[in-house]
Design an enzyme around this catalytic site. Structure first.
Site, short mmCIF file in Angstrom:
data_model
loop_
_atom_site.label_atom_id
_atom_site.label_comp_id
_atom_site.label_asym_id
_atom_site.label_seq_id
_atom_site.Cartn_x
_atom_site.Cartn_y
_atom_site.Cartn_z
N HIS A 9 0.83 -1.21 0.00
CA HIS A 9 0.00 0.00 0.00
C HIS A 9 0.87 1.26 0.00
O HIS A 9 2.05 1.24 0.37
CB HIS A 9 -0.93 0.00 1.21
CG HIS A 9 -0.20 0.04 2.52
ND1 HIS A 9 0.38 1.19 3.03
CD2 HIS A 9 0.06 -0.94 3.42
CE1 HIS A 9 0.95 0.92 4.18
NE2 HIS A 9 0.78 -0.36 4.45
N GLU A 79 -1.60 -7.09 8.05
CA GLU A 79 -0.22 -6.90 8.48
C GLU A 79 0.05 -7.69 9.76
O GLU A 79 -0.88 -8.15 10.44
CB GLU A 79 0.05 -5.40 8.70
CG GLU A 79 1.45 -5.03 9.15
CD GLU A 79 2.57 -5.47 8.22
OE1 GLU A 79 2.76 -6.71 8.05
OE2 GLU A 79 3.28 -4.61 7.69
#
Length: 199
Positions: A9, A79
Site C-alpha cells: 500500500h 499486516e
C-alpha cells in the site's frame, strides 16, 4: 503458471514516521494515494486473473486506486499483529531491548483483541495465502495480485522462496511499490522488486 504481483500500500502517516502499523486502520496520505496511482501502468501491462486484498483501508484504497476489479478481501493478508509494539518505532523499542529484531524476536504481548504474533504465526498465515494463490493460479489465465503490507509481504516472499519466516528480513519493501514473483526452470524466483514506473 502465472506470476504473483505483490503491491505494498501507499504511504500513511505512521509508515512515514516509522511507527509499527499492524491492525490500526490508518488511511493513506495524499502522497500515498499518488504512489498508488503511479502504479497503474505497471498493473495494466499484465493480465490479471485474480486479486486479493487485506481488509485494512490503506490496502483496500490502494487496490481501488490501481484499478483492480473483483478483488477478494482476505484476512490472511493483514499486516503482522504487533501486539504491544503497535504504534511504536523500532528506535523506541530498542531503547529497552537494544538487540530486538522483529523477524527473530516477534513482539511483546498486546491487548486480548490483538495479542501479537510470532514470526512463525505470520508464516502460517503466509502459507495459507500461498495455498490460495496457487489454487487461483491453477484455475485462471494470467497472474495473481496481492495488495497488502510490508512485513507480511516480506514473510510471504520468504515462504514462496522456501525460506523460513525470518527470511523476510532479507527483502526491504517500500510503500507504493510492486514486486514480481515468478519462476525459472520450475522454481520460484524474484523477477522484480520495489518496482515503480520509470525506475
Amino acid at each position: 503458471m502465472g506470476d504473483v504481483f505483490l503491491v505494498r500500500h501507499g504511504e500513511t502517516e505512521w509508515s512515514r514516521s516509522g511507527r509499527h502499523t499492524g491492525w490500526t486502520d490508518v488511511p493513506l496520505t495524499e502522497r500515498g494515494r499518488e504512489e498508488a496511482r503511479q502504479l497503474v501502468p505497471l498493473i495494466r501491462s499484465h493480465r490479471i486473473g485474480a486479486a486479493f486484498v487485506s481488509p485494512l483501508q490503506r490496502a483496500r484504497e490502494t487496490a481501488e486506486l490501481i484499478g483492480l476489479q473483483d478483488v477478494r478481501v482476505d484476512p490472511d493478508l493483514r499486516e503482522w499483529d504487533y501486539g504491544g509494539y503497535e504504534g511504536i518505532t523500532t528506535v523506541e523499542i530498542q531503547r529497552t531491548r537494544p538487540d530486538w529484531f522483529l523477524f527473530r524476536d516477534g513482539v511483546e504481548p498486546g491487548p486480548p483483541d490483538h495479542p501479537g504474533e510470532t514470526p512463525e504465526q505470520v508464516g502460517e498465515r503466509a502459507d495459507r495465502m500461498l495455498a490460495k494463490v496457487d489454487a487461483a493460479l491453477a484455475d485462471i489465465e494470467g497472474c495473481v495480485v496481492l495488495v497488502a503490507h510490508g512485513h507480511f509481504l516480506r514473510v510471504f516472499t520468504a515462504r514462496r522462496l522456501g525460506l523460513p519466516p525470518s527470511g523476510g528480513a532479507l527483502f526491504q519493501l517500500a510503500t507504493g511499490t510492486v514486486c514480481r514473483l515468478g519462476t525459472e526452470h520450475g522454481r520460484p524466483v524474484i523477477a522484480g522488486w520495489n518496482l515503480r514506473p520509470g525506475a
